[in-house]
Structures are given as structure tokens and as C-alpha cells.
Design a protein around this motif. Sequence first.
Motif: not given
Length: 274
Positions: A92-94, A221-232, A265-266
Motif C-alpha cells: 500500500r502506497f502512503p 546538498f539536496a536530492t529528490p524524493i520520489y513517490a508512486h509514479g516517479g513524481h518528485v 521506496l518507502a
Amino acid sequence: MKRQTTGGTEDDVDPGMPRSPARSLGILQLLARQPAGQTLSELSVALEAPKTSVLSLLRALHQTGYVKLDGMRYQLGDEARVLGTLIAAQTRFPEVSQLPQIAQPFLRLLAERSGETVFVSCLTDDQLEAVYVARAESNHPIRFMASIGERRPLYSSAGGRALLAFMPAADQAHYIKRLKPVAFTKKTVVDKRAIRDMLVEIRRTGFSMTCDDTHLGVAAFATPIYAHGGHVVAALVIAAPTERLQPKGEQLKRLLGECAATLSLAMGGQAGDA
């Protein structure tokens, strides 16, 4: 007596199987059901195992971050919470609104491993700024400090640049067209063409960086966090005094990238899903 465990009893276990792995899992199951934690004696009774054996397992779990000790009571550690979150995300995706809560054990682990303060930064509703929605502070006496809810410009902050670089092209172009850059320090990039070039490079490498751009003496430094569907949906940020962050830049980027990939991934996503 047969001790009941999830899916059966201890007597159901293959007699040839080593007891330590089964007992370690049993400890984690017991602590997951007891948020206030349990003492060594209580765990020993519940597991029907000698205290010396249980203590040995607890020490190993504590050293690896799966268990923490609060006074005399053992509780689930951040590594166990991260593992549970990753397992749950497989079915289940949060919701994105849950990100600040979900991110907390990930942030604590990153802060511990890096020795620096870390944040999750999201776009404000008007997409004009970045706002800190979660953090874990460094234990270092000299450290970067900022509060939840503090805002930063997209063009001059590490988290903001990461969010801006991975924004849909039309939205990014609209932002830059309206932008009236302000120089916060002598190092603030205010030329729009230079900002565009910088965003292309951030998108190529996956990392943004600032060094005295918004605040003198602060680098990040910073880098993206992705959610379901590859959206940042957010950026993971690590910030520190400039003189301390620069010498260990590659190490911090590696830790940042590993944490962001696991946190993505979470949230049910990863780079390249879109």
C-alpha cells in the motif's frame, strides 16, 4: 508450554533451525506490540528463553539499530521502523501528506551516520518557495539549525534547487519568468541564464549544492524524493557549516543518495518510474 508466535508456535519451528534468528524476530514482534517497550525480564519470560541468551540478542539488535534502550526498557529502533515502512509500502502506497511522519526514522539514521542536520523540504502551495516539513538535528555543538515551517527561496537553497530542477518544464519556465532574484550574499546566483544551466546540471546529476548562497558559512546538498509514479514530492537536504561540509562532500552525497533512494521506496516510488 507452547509459545504462540505470528503464524504458529515455537514448537512448529524446524528443530534443526538455529534458535537465534527466530528469537530475534520474536523480540521485534513483541516490541512492535508494546510501544512502551519491555524489560529484559519481560522479554525473557515471553520468549521462554534464558536472560543471558536474550541479552546477547538484544545487544546485537541494539548495535545494528533495530532496538533501542530507554532506561531499562527495550523499544523498536529506527532500523526496525524503516524496515517496517518498506515492507508496508510493497502492498500500500502512503499518502504524500504522511511523508513528514514516515521520513522521521530515515532522517534520524542519516543524521547519526553523517553527523549533520538533515531535512525534508517541500514546495509551498504557491510553488514559489521551499518549506521544511521534517528534520533531524546533528549532535554536533556547532551545527546548522532551522525550524519546521521555515521557508527558503527555490533558486538559492539546496532543497529549493532540487525541487525546481525536477519541476515540470512548464512550471519551471513560469517560475523563472516571474523570478526577480535577490542576492543574499556575494555567492548568490542571480543571473537567470546561469540558474537555468544550474538546473540542467542538477537534473543530470541528481544533486544540488549550495555554498554560502543564502547564508554565509552554511553549505548544503539536496536530492529528490520520489513517490508512486516517479513524481518528485520533496527534497532530502543535508546542511552544515561550510568548513565542515566541503571536506566530506562525496561521503555526504553518498549517504544522502542512499537515504533518499530508500525513503523513495518507502513512498512507493523511485527515479525513472515516471
